[in-house]
Design a protein around this motif. Structure first.
Motif, PDB file in Angstrom:
ATOM      1  N   GLY A 183     -81.888 -52.051  -0.453  1.00 51.13           N
ATOM      2  CA  GLY A 183     -81.643 -53.115  -1.412  1.00 51.13           C
ATOM      3  C   GLY A 183     -81.326 -52.613  -2.806  1.00 51.13           C
ATOM      4  N   ALA A 184     -81.568 -51.322  -3.056  1.00 48.41           N
ATOM      5  CA  ALA A 184     -81.267 -50.756  -4.374  1.00 48.41           C
ATOM      6  C   ALA A 184     -79.860 -50.173  -4.347  1.00 48.41           C
ATOM      7  CB  ALA A 184     -82.278 -49.669  -4.715  1.00 48.41           C
ATOM      8  N   SER A 185     -79.158 -50.301  -5.452  1.00 50.43           N
ATOM      9  CA  SER A 185     -77.786 -49.803  -5.477  1.00 50.43           C
ATOM     10  C   SER A 185     -77.597 -48.650  -6.453  1.00 50.43           C
ATOM     11  CB  SER A 185     -76.827 -50.921  -5.863  1.00 50.43           C
ATOM     12  OG  SER A 185     -77.029 -51.269  -7.213  1.00 50.43           O
ATOM     13  N   GLY A 186     -78.530 -48.470  -7.358  1.00 52.04           N
ATOM     14  CA  GLY A 186     -78.355 -47.457  -8.383  1.00 52.04           C
ATOM     15  C   GLY A 186     -77.592 -47.995  -9.579  1.00 52.04           C
ATOM     16  N   LEU A 187     -77.076 -49.195  -9.473  1.00 54.00           N
ATOM     17  CA  LEU A 187     -76.358 -49.823 -10.570  1.00 54.00           C
ATOM     18  C   LEU A 187     -77.338 -50.653 -11.398  1.00 54.00           C
ATOM     19  CD1 LEU A 187     -73.233 -51.099  -8.616  1.00 54.00           C
ATOM     20  CD2 LEU A 187     -73.408 -49.063 -10.042  1.00 54.00           C
ATOM     21  N   PRO A 188     -77.062 -50.831 -12.689  1.00 53.52           N
ATOM     22  CA  PRO A 188     -77.972 -51.656 -13.488  1.00 53.52           C
ATOM     23  C   PRO A 188     -77.959 -53.096 -12.988  1.00 53.52           C
ATOM     24  CG  PRO A 188     -76.014 -51.072 -14.751  1.00 53.52           C
ATOM     25  CD  PRO A 188     -75.944 -50.326 -13.455  1.00 53.52           C
ATOM     26  N   SER A 189     -79.092 -53.746 -13.133  1.00 51.28           N
ATOM     27  CA  SER A 189     -79.166 -55.141 -12.697  1.00 51.28           C
ATOM     28  C   SER A 189     -78.312 -56.012 -13.611  1.00 51.28           C
ATOM     29  CB  SER A 189     -80.623 -55.637 -12.734  1.00 51.28           C
ATOM     30  OG  SER A 189     -81.035 -55.816 -14.073  1.00 51.28           O
ATOM     31  N   ILE A 190     -77.942 -57.165 -13.140  1.00 53.74           N
ATOM     32  CA  ILE A 190     -77.122 -58.078 -13.934  1.00 53.74           C
ATOM     33  C   ILE A 190     -77.875 -58.503 -15.189  1.00 53.74           C
ATOM     34  CG2 ILE A 190     -77.801 -60.194 -12.742  1.00 53.74           C
ATOM     35  CD1 ILE A 190     -74.275 -59.342 -14.006  1.00 53.74           C
ATOM     36  N   LYS A 191     -79.202 -58.595 -15.119  1.00 55.67           N
ATOM     37  CA  LYS A 191     -79.997 -58.938 -16.297  1.00 55.67           C
ATOM     38  C   LYS A 191     -79.830 -57.870 -17.368  1.00 55.67           C
ATOM     39  CE  LYS A 191     -83.714 -61.624 -14.211  1.00 55.67           C
ATOM     40  NZ  LYS A 191     -85.158 -61.648 -13.935  1.00 55.67           N
ATOM     41  N   ASP A 192     -79.876 -56.583 -16.962  1.00 51.46           N
ATOM     42  CA  ASP A 192     -79.705 -55.497 -17.923  1.00 51.46           C
ATOM     43  C   ASP A 192     -78.315 -55.513 -18.533  1.00 51.46           C
ATOM     44  OD1 ASP A 192     -82.290 -54.631 -17.430  1.00 51.46           O
ATOM     45  OD2 ASP A 192     -81.662 -53.132 -15.945  1.00 51.46           O
ATOM     46  N   VAL A 193     -77.311 -55.810 -17.733  1.00 52.42           N
ATOM     47  CA  VAL A 193     -75.940 -55.855 -18.232  1.00 52.42           C
ATOM     48  C   VAL A 193     -75.786 -56.988 -19.242  1.00 52.42           C
ATOM     49  CG1 VAL A 193     -73.535 -56.264 -17.583  1.00 52.42           C
ATOM     50  CG2 VAL A 193     -74.958 -54.787 -16.170  1.00 52.42           C
ATOM     51  N   LYS A 194     -76.311 -58.156 -18.909  1.00 47.66           N
ATOM     52  CA  LYS A 194     -76.221 -59.307 -19.818  1.00 47.66           C
ATOM     53  C   LYS A 194     -76.956 -59.013 -21.130  1.00 47.66           C
ATOM     54  CE  LYS A 194     -75.638 -63.127 -16.584  1.00 47.66           C
ATOM     55  NZ  LYS A 194     -76.260 -64.333 -16.020  1.00 47.66           N
ATOM     56  N   ARG A 195     -78.146 -58.425 -21.030  1.00 47.78           N
ATOM     57  CA  ARG A 195     -78.943 -58.113 -22.220  1.00 47.78           C
ATOM     58  C   ARG A 195     -78.180 -57.124 -23.103  1.00 47.78           C
ATOM     59  NH1 ARG A 195     -83.411 -55.916 -19.977  1.00 47.78           N
ATOM     60  NH2 ARG A 195     -84.062 -57.976 -19.338  1.00 47.78           N
ATOM     61  N   SER A 196     -77.602 -56.104 -22.507  1.00 47.22           N
ATOM     62  CA  SER A 196     -76.844 -55.109 -23.249  1.00 47.22           C
ATOM     63  C   SER A 196     -75.647 -55.754 -23.943  1.00 47.22           C
ATOM     64  CB  SER A 196     -76.372 -54.007 -22.307  1.00 47.22           C
ATOM     65  OG  SER A 196     -75.526 -53.119 -22.974  1.00 47.22           O
ATOM     66  N   TYR A 197     -74.968 -56.656 -23.247  1.00 43.81           N
ATOM     67  CA  TYR A 197     -73.807 -57.350 -23.801  1.00 43.81           C
ATOM     68  C   TYR A 197     -74.225 -58.216 -24.985  1.00 43.81           C
ATOM     69  CZ  TYR A 197     -69.787 -60.455 -24.147  1.00 43.81           C
ATOM     70  OH  TYR A 197     -68.726 -61.171 -24.618  1.00 43.81           O
ATOM     71  N   GLN A 198     -75.341 -58.935 -24.832  1.00 40.27           N
ATOM     72  CA  GLN A 198     -75.810 -59.810 -25.903  1.00 40.27           C
ATOM     73  C   GLN A 198     -76.168 -59.000 -27.142  1.00 40.27           C
ATOM     74  OE1 GLN A 198     -78.985 -61.859 -23.941  1.00 40.27           O
ATOM     75  NE2 GLN A 198     -77.643 -63.437 -23.089  1.00 40.27           N
ATOM     76  N   VAL A 199     -76.805 -57.866 -26.955  1.00 43.85           N
ATOM     77  CA  VAL A 199     -77.178 -57.016 -28.083  1.00 43.85           C
ATOM     78  C   VAL A 199     -75.934 -56.494 -28.774  1.00 43.85           C
ATOM     79  CG1 VAL A 199     -78.238 -54.804 -28.697  1.00 43.85           C
ATOM     80  CG2 VAL A 199     -79.425 -56.372 -27.157  1.00 43.85           C
ATOM     81  N   SER A 200     -74.919 -56.074 -28.018  1.00 44.82           N
ATOM     82  CA  SER A 200     -73.709 -55.537 -28.640  1.00 44.82           C
ATOM     83  C   SER A 200     -72.928 -56.629 -29.369  1.00 44.82           C
ATOM     84  CB  SER A 200     -72.835 -54.837 -27.612  1.00 44.82           C
ATOM     85  OG  SER A 200     -72.336 -55.742 -26.657  1.00 44.82           O
ATOM     86  N   ILE A 201     -72.907 -57.842 -28.848  1.00 43.51           N
ATOM     87  CA  ILE A 201     -72.211 -58.956 -29.500  1.00 43.51           C
ATOM     88  C   ILE A 201     -72.916 -59.317 -30.800  1.00 43.51           C
ATOM     89  CG2 ILE A 201     -71.728 -61.433 -29.325  1.00 43.51           C
ATOM     90  CD1 ILE A 201     -69.713 -59.749 -27.885  1.00 43.51           C
ATOM     91  N   ARG A 202     -74.248 -59.349 -30.774  1.00 40.22           N
ATOM     92  CA  ARG A 202     -75.002 -59.685 -31.992  1.00 40.22           C
ATOM     93  C   ARG A 202     -74.692 -58.669 -33.084  1.00 40.22           C
ATOM     94  NH1 ARG A 202     -80.303 -60.556 -28.790  1.00 40.22           N
ATOM     95  NH2 ARG A 202     -79.976 -62.653 -28.010  1.00 40.22           N
ATOM     96  N   GLY A 203     -74.655 -57.395 -32.733  1.00 42.07           N
ATOM     97  CA  GLY A 203     -74.357 -56.355 -33.724  1.00 42.07           C
ATOM     98  C   GLY A 203     -72.943 -56.493 -34.257  1.00 42.07           C
ATOM     99  N   PHE A 204     -72.024 -56.909 -33.417  1.00 40.57           N
ATOM    100  CA  PHE A 204     -70.635 -57.053 -33.806  1.00 40.57           C
ATOM    101  C   PHE A 204     -70.450 -58.250 -34.744  1.00 40.57           C
ATOM    102  CE2 PHE A 204     -66.377 -58.871 -32.981  1.00 40.57           C
ATOM    103  CZ  PHE A 204     -65.589 -57.798 -33.393  1.00 40.57           C
ATOM    104  N   LEU A 205     -71.163 -59.332 -34.463  1.00 38.62           N
ATOM    105  CA  LEU A 205     -70.988 -60.561 -35.238  1.00 38.62           C
ATOM    106  C   LEU A 205     -71.732 -60.542 -36.566  1.00 38.62           C
ATOM    107  CD1 LEU A 205     -71.234 -63.222 -32.398  1.00 38.62           C
ATOM    108  CD2 LEU A 205     -69.187 -62.376 -33.530  1.00 38.62           C
ATOM    109  N   SER A 206     -72.716 -59.669 -36.730  1.00 36.47           N
ATOM    110  CA  SER A 206     -73.480 -59.683 -37.996  1.00 36.47           C
ATOM    111  C   SER A 206     -72.882 -58.789 -39.041  1.00 36.47           C
ATOM    112  CB  SER A 206     -74.921 -59.276 -37.747  1.00 36.47           C
ATOM    113  OG  SER A 206     -75.025 -58.113 -36.996  1.00 36.47           O
TER     114      SER A 206
END
Length: 61
Positions: free
Chosen positions: A38-61
């Motif tokens: 069941g493990a793929s070695g890829l980051p979970s979708i939650k981690d990807v979304k969290r990373s995206y949200q953090v990068s967008i916040r930094g970009f917009l501020s």
């Protein structure tokens, strides 16, 4: 037909190449870890979304 040599299929060639690469990796000192079912070695979708949200916040501020 008798006398005809077996031509390996693309799947057989790919499997052979993977086996050769794996043997070379292990011979060079590489190690293989077992991945639990069941493990793929890829980051979970939650981690990807969290990373995206953090990068967008930094970009917009």
């Amino acid at each position: 037909m008798p006398g005809k040599e077996h031509q390996p299929t693309p799947k057989e060639l790919r499997s052979r190449k993977i086996a050769e690469q794996t043997a070379a990796f292990l011979k060079a000192g590489g190690k293989i870890k077992e991945v639990s079912p069941g493990a793929s070695g890829l980051p979970s979708i939650k981690d990807v979304k969290r990373s995206y949200q953090v990068s967008i916040r930094g970009f917009l501020s």
